[in-house]
Motif scaffolding. Sequence first.
Motif, PDB file in Angstrom:
ATOM      1  N   GLN A 182      -9.358  52.036  38.653  1.00  0.00           N
ATOM      2  CA  GLN A 182      -9.767  50.883  37.860  1.00  0.00           C
ATOM      3  C   GLN A 182      -8.633  49.868  37.826  1.00  0.00           C
ATOM      4  O   GLN A 182      -7.456  50.246  37.831  1.00  0.00           O
ATOM      5  N   LEU A 192      -2.855  48.869  24.532  1.00  0.00           N
ATOM      6  CA  LEU A 192      -3.197  50.296  24.536  1.00  0.00           C
ATOM      7  C   LEU A 192      -1.935  51.160  24.419  1.00  0.00           C
ATOM      8  O   LEU A 192      -1.931  52.175  23.722  1.00  0.00           O
ATOM      9  N   SER A 226     -12.131  48.530  15.891  1.00  0.00           N
ATOM     10  CA  SER A 226     -12.405  49.963  16.084  1.00  0.00           C
ATOM     11  C   SER A 226     -11.779  50.470  17.370  1.00  0.00           C
ATOM     12  O   SER A 226     -12.369  51.275  18.076  1.00  0.00           O
ATOM     13  N   MET A 228     -11.390  48.866  20.103  1.00  0.00           N
ATOM     14  CA  MET A 228     -11.872  48.185  21.314  1.00  0.00           C
ATOM     15  C   MET A 228     -11.333  46.764  21.339  1.00  0.00           C
ATOM     16  O   MET A 228     -11.198  46.125  20.310  1.00  0.00           O
ATOM     17  N   TYR A 229     -11.046  46.298  22.547  1.00  0.00           N
ATOM     18  CA  TYR A 229     -10.374  45.013  22.683  1.00  0.00           C
ATOM     19  C   TYR A 229     -11.280  43.961  23.311  1.00  0.00           C
ATOM     20  O   TYR A 229     -11.953  44.225  24.310  1.00  0.00           O
ATOM     21  N   THR A 230     -11.247  42.770  22.733  1.00  0.00           N
ATOM     22  CA  THR A 230     -11.970  41.645  23.302  1.00  0.00           C
ATOM     23  C   THR A 230     -10.996  40.482  23.425  1.00  0.00           C
ATOM     24  O   THR A 230     -10.291  40.162  22.463  1.00  0.00           O
ATOM     25  N   GLN A 396      -4.750  55.017  30.556  1.00  0.00           N
ATOM     26  CA  GLN A 396      -6.113  54.790  31.008  1.00  0.00           C
ATOM     27  C   GLN A 396      -6.446  55.728  32.175  1.00  0.00           C
ATOM     28  O   GLN A 396      -7.535  56.289  32.245  1.00  0.00           O
ATOM     29  N   LEU A 399      -7.291  59.028  30.947  1.00  0.00           N
ATOM     30  CA  LEU A 399      -8.583  59.074  30.249  1.00  0.00           C
ATOM     31  C   LEU A 399      -9.753  59.189  31.212  1.00  0.00           C
ATOM     32  O   LEU A 399     -10.787  59.752  30.876  1.00  0.00           O
ATOM     33  N   VAL A 416     -22.727  47.059  30.264  1.00  0.00           N
ATOM     34  CA  VAL A 416     -22.138  47.871  29.206  1.00  0.00           C
ATOM     35  C   VAL A 416     -21.086  47.082  28.420  1.00  0.00           C
ATOM     36  O   VAL A 416     -20.935  47.228  27.219  1.00  0.00           O
ATOM     37  N   THR A 417     -20.355  46.197  29.120  1.00  0.00           N
ATOM     38  CA  THR A 417     -19.212  45.544  28.472  1.00  0.00           C
ATOM     39  C   THR A 417     -19.559  44.209  27.818  1.00  0.00           C
ATOM     40  O   THR A 417     -18.891  43.811  26.862  1.00  0.00           O
TER      41      THR A 417
ATOM     42  N   ILE B  36     -16.185  43.166  26.169  1.00  0.00           N
ATOM     43  CA  ILE B  36     -15.222  44.150  25.669  1.00  0.00           C
ATOM     44  C   ILE B  36     -14.421  44.634  26.870  1.00  0.00           C
ATOM     45  O   ILE B  36     -14.981  44.874  27.939  1.00  0.00           O
ATOM     46  N   GLU B  37     -13.134  44.789  26.703  1.00  0.00           N
ATOM     47  CA  GLU B  37     -12.300  45.297  27.799  1.00  0.00           C
ATOM     48  C   GLU B  37     -12.604  46.784  27.991  1.00  0.00           C
ATOM     49  O   GLU B  37     -12.533  47.558  27.032  1.00  0.00           O
ATOM     50  N   PRO B  38     -12.927  47.176  29.210  1.00  0.00           N
ATOM     51  CA  PRO B  38     -13.304  48.577  29.428  1.00  0.00           C
ATOM     52  C   PRO B  38     -12.089  49.503  29.490  1.00  0.00           C
ATOM     53  O   PRO B  38     -11.779  50.101  30.523  1.00  0.00           O
ATOM     54  N   VAL B  39     -11.377  49.584  28.394  1.00  0.00           N
ATOM     55  CA  VAL B  39     -10.103  50.302  28.367  1.00  0.00           C
ATOM     56  C   VAL B  39      -9.978  51.079  27.050  1.00  0.00           C
ATOM     57  O   VAL B  39     -10.371  50.576  25.999  1.00  0.00           O
ATOM     58  N   GLY B  40      -9.431  52.271  27.143  1.00  0.00           N
ATOM     59  CA  GLY B  40      -9.094  53.031  25.937  1.00  0.00           C
ATOM     60  C   GLY B  40     -10.179  54.013  25.533  1.00  0.00           C
ATOM     61  O   GLY B  40     -11.332  53.912  25.950  1.00  0.00           O
ATOM     62  N   PRO B  41      -9.804  54.979  24.684  1.00  0.00           N
ATOM     63  CA  PRO B  41     -10.735  56.047  24.298  1.00  0.00           C
ATOM     64  C   PRO B  41     -11.950  55.539  23.521  1.00  0.00           C
ATOM     65  O   PRO B  41     -13.043  56.065  23.677  1.00  0.00           O
ATOM     66  N   HIS B  42     -11.760  54.506  22.688  1.00  0.00           N
ATOM     67  CA  HIS B  42     -12.877  54.037  21.880  1.00  0.00           C
ATOM     68  C   HIS B  42     -13.904  53.308  22.735  1.00  0.00           C
ATOM     69  O   HIS B  42     -15.095  53.378  22.492  1.00  0.00           O
ATOM     70  N   PHE B  43     -13.420  52.618  23.758  1.00  0.00           N
ATOM     71  CA  PHE B  43     -14.364  51.993  24.677  1.00  0.00           C
ATOM     72  C   PHE B  43     -15.184  53.060  25.396  1.00  0.00           C
ATOM     73  O   PHE B  43     -16.398  52.912  25.565  1.00  0.00           O
ATOM     74  N   LEU B  44     -14.540  54.120  25.810  1.00  0.00           N
ATOM     75  CA  LEU B  44     -15.270  55.159  26.547  1.00  0.00           C
ATOM     76  C   LEU B  44     -16.397  55.742  25.687  1.00  0.00           C
ATOM     77  O   LEU B  44     -17.486  56.027  26.180  1.00  0.00           O
ATOM     78  N   HIS B  46     -17.949  54.065  23.366  1.00  0.00           N
ATOM     79  CA  HIS B  46     -18.978  53.020  23.355  1.00  0.00           C
ATOM     80  C   HIS B  46     -19.820  53.085  24.626  1.00  0.00           C
ATOM     81  O   HIS B  46     -21.050  53.014  24.581  1.00  0.00           O
ATOM     82  N   ALA B  47     -19.141  53.211  25.778  1.00  0.00           N
ATOM     83  CA  ALA B  47     -19.853  53.233  27.061  1.00  0.00           C
ATOM     84  C   ALA B  47     -20.794  54.433  27.123  1.00  0.00           C
ATOM     85  O   ALA B  47     -21.913  54.335  27.625  1.00  0.00           O
ATOM     86  N   ARG B  48     -20.334  55.554  26.575  1.00  0.00           N
ATOM     87  CA  ARG B  48     -21.168  56.756  26.590  1.00  0.00           C
ATOM     88  C   ARG B  48     -22.438  56.521  25.776  1.00  0.00           C
ATOM     89  O   ARG B  48     -23.535  56.813  26.232  1.00  0.00           O
TER      90      ARG B  48
END
Lengths: 577, 61
Positions: A182, A192, A226, A228-230, A396, A399, A416-417, B36-44, B46-48
Motif C-alpha cells: 500500500q 499514526l 475515533s 480515523m483520519y481525514t 501499517q 496491520l 469504502v473510503t 477517510i485515509e485507509p490507514v490504521g487499526p480503526h480504519f480497518l 471501518h472497512a470490515r
Amino acid sequence: MSDKKVATSPDDRTVIGITFGNSNSSVAHTVDDKAEVIANEDGDRQIPTILSYVDGEEYYGQQAKNFLVRNPKNTAAYFRDFLGKDFKSIDPTHNHASAHPEDANGAVTFTVKDKEGEDAEPSKLSVDEVAARFFRRLVGSASDYLGKKITSAVITVPTNFSDKQKSALIAAATAADVEVLQLISEPVAAALAYDARPDTEVKDKIVVVADLGGTRSDVTVLASRSGMYTVLATAHDYEFHGAALDKVLMDHFAKEFLKKNPKSDPRENARSLAKLKLESESTKKALSIGANASFSVESLADGIDFASTINRLRYEMIARGVFEGITRLVSSVIKKAGLDVLDIDEVILSGGTSHTPRIASNLAAVFPESTAIQSPSTSATAVNPSELQARGAALQASLIEMYEAEDIDQSTHAAVTTVPHITNAIGVVSRSPSGEDVFIPIVQPETAVPTRRTVFVPAPKDGGDVLVRIVEGNTHIKVTQPAPKAAAANGGSRAAKVEDADDSDADESDSEEEEDDDEEKREKVWKIGATVAEAAIRGVKKGGKVEVTINVNADLSVIVTTREVGGKGGVRGVISA
Amino acid sequence: MISTLTIPALPEGWAAEKDFKPIGKITKDHATQRTIEPVGPHFLAHARRARHKRTFSEDDR
Ligand SMILES: Nc1ncnc2c1ncn2[C@@H]1O[C@H](COP(=O)(O)OP(=O)(O)OP(=O)(O)O)[C@@H](O)[C@H]1O
Ligand SMILES: [Mg+2]
C-alpha cells in the motif's frame, strides 16, 4: 509495466515500512507491535536518497552523498519528485551540483558513468531505473539487517502525488523485487506513529502535521475521529525548507571566509561549493542540539583551510526569513481548512528540519497553550521527527501483512473510503449551575459516518424527570476586547505607583499586568443550533447519570438511545434521513 | 467541566409518544463527501464493517 505487481502470499511475507524522500529515505519494521527504524551498514537511519558511481562501483546513501564533492557528475540526487513526471514539468533546482536531469523524449534521465574502465560508455538511466536501483540497495541492507529477504512494503508518499507518480513509484519498487502492499500519505503515517504508541488513548482531535524536509515543506490539517483520519487541507511549499537553511549558513561562512581571503569566494567553484554545503548542513544539525556549533573545512577554496563557529542566536537571526516562511505556511493551511488556531489540538512536527528548536518555538507562539506541539524541543515525549513516516509505514505494514493483495485493494477502494462527513457537531443540551444552556458535543464536526458515540451527563442533584435534547452545534471564536473600565482603573493605580517609584519590583509586575489587559481574549465557544430530537427519561435517581448514544448511519439517519446509567429500559428513537 | 453541567429537568407538560420526539434532520446539506485515509487499526475495523455491511452492534458481537 506499471500494472505488473509482485504478489506474495501473506504467509511468505517479510514486511517493512519505507519512506522515500528527495533528501533521505528510511526503513522501519515492527518488533512486538512497536516500530523500529533500521540502520544500514553505515549505521545510518536517515539514508541520503543518492546513488553514485565510482570506477564501476555503486555507492548509495551517505557514501554517495560524500561523493558530491569529488564525483558530482556521476552522482544522482534529489530525484524522487521526478518519478512519473514529464521532463517539462520538473524543477531541477536542487540538481545543479550533481548529475543533471536530461530530456529523453519527455522522460527524465541521468547520464552517469556506471561501468568500470577509463573509456567505458556512460549510461543513460531513466529516473525509474535510478529509483529502482536505489530501492534495491535500501531494501537490500534492511534484508541483511533482518537476516531474511524482505518481500513487501508500505511506502509513504506526499499528499499531492498524482496517480502517475504513484504508479511510477510502485513500478520502481516492483523492479527492485518489492511487493508494494500500500502507498500511504506521509502526514497520516506521522500521525499514526504518534497515535499507535502504547497507552495513547483514542481522542477526537484536529491535528496539523508540518512535514519540513530538505527540498519541500508540506503541511496538512487532519481531522482525527475515533482513530480515523481525514485530510481537511494541505499546503506545499518549495521555498522554505532545509536546503534554504543550508544556504543561509553557506552565505554566512562564505562571507566570513571572504573577509580573510578577499580573492577566493568558495561559492564560485563547484568543488568548494559542495564542501561548503556539506559542512553547512552539519553545522546546522549541530545547532539543533547545542548553543554553539563549529564549521571546519580543509582546503575550502584555493587550498586554504577554514574553521569558524556560530552560535544559535546568530543563526536564528540570519535564518529568520526561512523560519517565518514556515510559520506562515502553517497558518495559511489552517485558514484554508476554514479553521482557527484555537481549533488545533495537536501540531506534529515531522521531517528532518523539524529538529530545529526555533521553528518549534515560533509555532508554539502562534497556537494557544492548549495545543500540544510535538517536537523534540517542546515535548519530552516527542518521537524523532526524522523517523515518524517510516515508523507509521511499518505499523501499517504489520496491520495488513496478513491480507491478500485483493483484500487490500477492496478495503482502500473509494466505495469504502469516500463517505459523508457531518459538518456540524451533534450533541446534547445541558444546564450550567447559573442556569444557562450549554452544548455538550457527542459527535464532533468532520466525523465520517457511519459513527457511534456516547456521553454521560449527570442528572440534577435530586434526580426526577429529565429532558434529553439532541441538537446540532458548531463553534465560533469569541473575542473579548480589553474593557475600557479596567484600563481606567489601571491608569489610576499607575499614577499611584509613580509616587513610590523606588519600588521597582512592584512597577515591573504592574506593567506585566497591563500587557495582559491590553490583549484581546480569544476563545472557542459552542453555539447551540437546530434541535434534532427530544427525549424524556423519567424518575432518575438522586445523583443519577444519563447516558446518551448517537448513531449516525451512512444515509445520515440518526438513532438516539438514552437511559439512566444502570437503569432499565430507556428511550430509543430514529430520525429518518 | 461536564461534571458541573447537568441534564435539565423535563419542562412541565412535555409529552411524546414513547417519550421520543423527532424534530429536525441531518441532511445532505449538513454533510460533506470526504475521503477517510485507509490507514490504521480503526480504519480497518471501518472497512470490515463496510465490506460486510455490518453495523456497530453486529460488529461488537
Ligand atoms: N538535527 C537536524 N537539525 C536540523 N535540520 C536537520 C536535522 N536533521 C536533518 N535535518 C535536515 O532535514 C532535511 C531532510 O529532511 P528529511 O529527512 O525529512 O528529508 P526528505 O523528506 O527526504 O526531504 P525532501 O523530500 O523535502 O527533500 C535536510 O535539510 C537536513 O539537513
Ligand atoms: Mg519528506
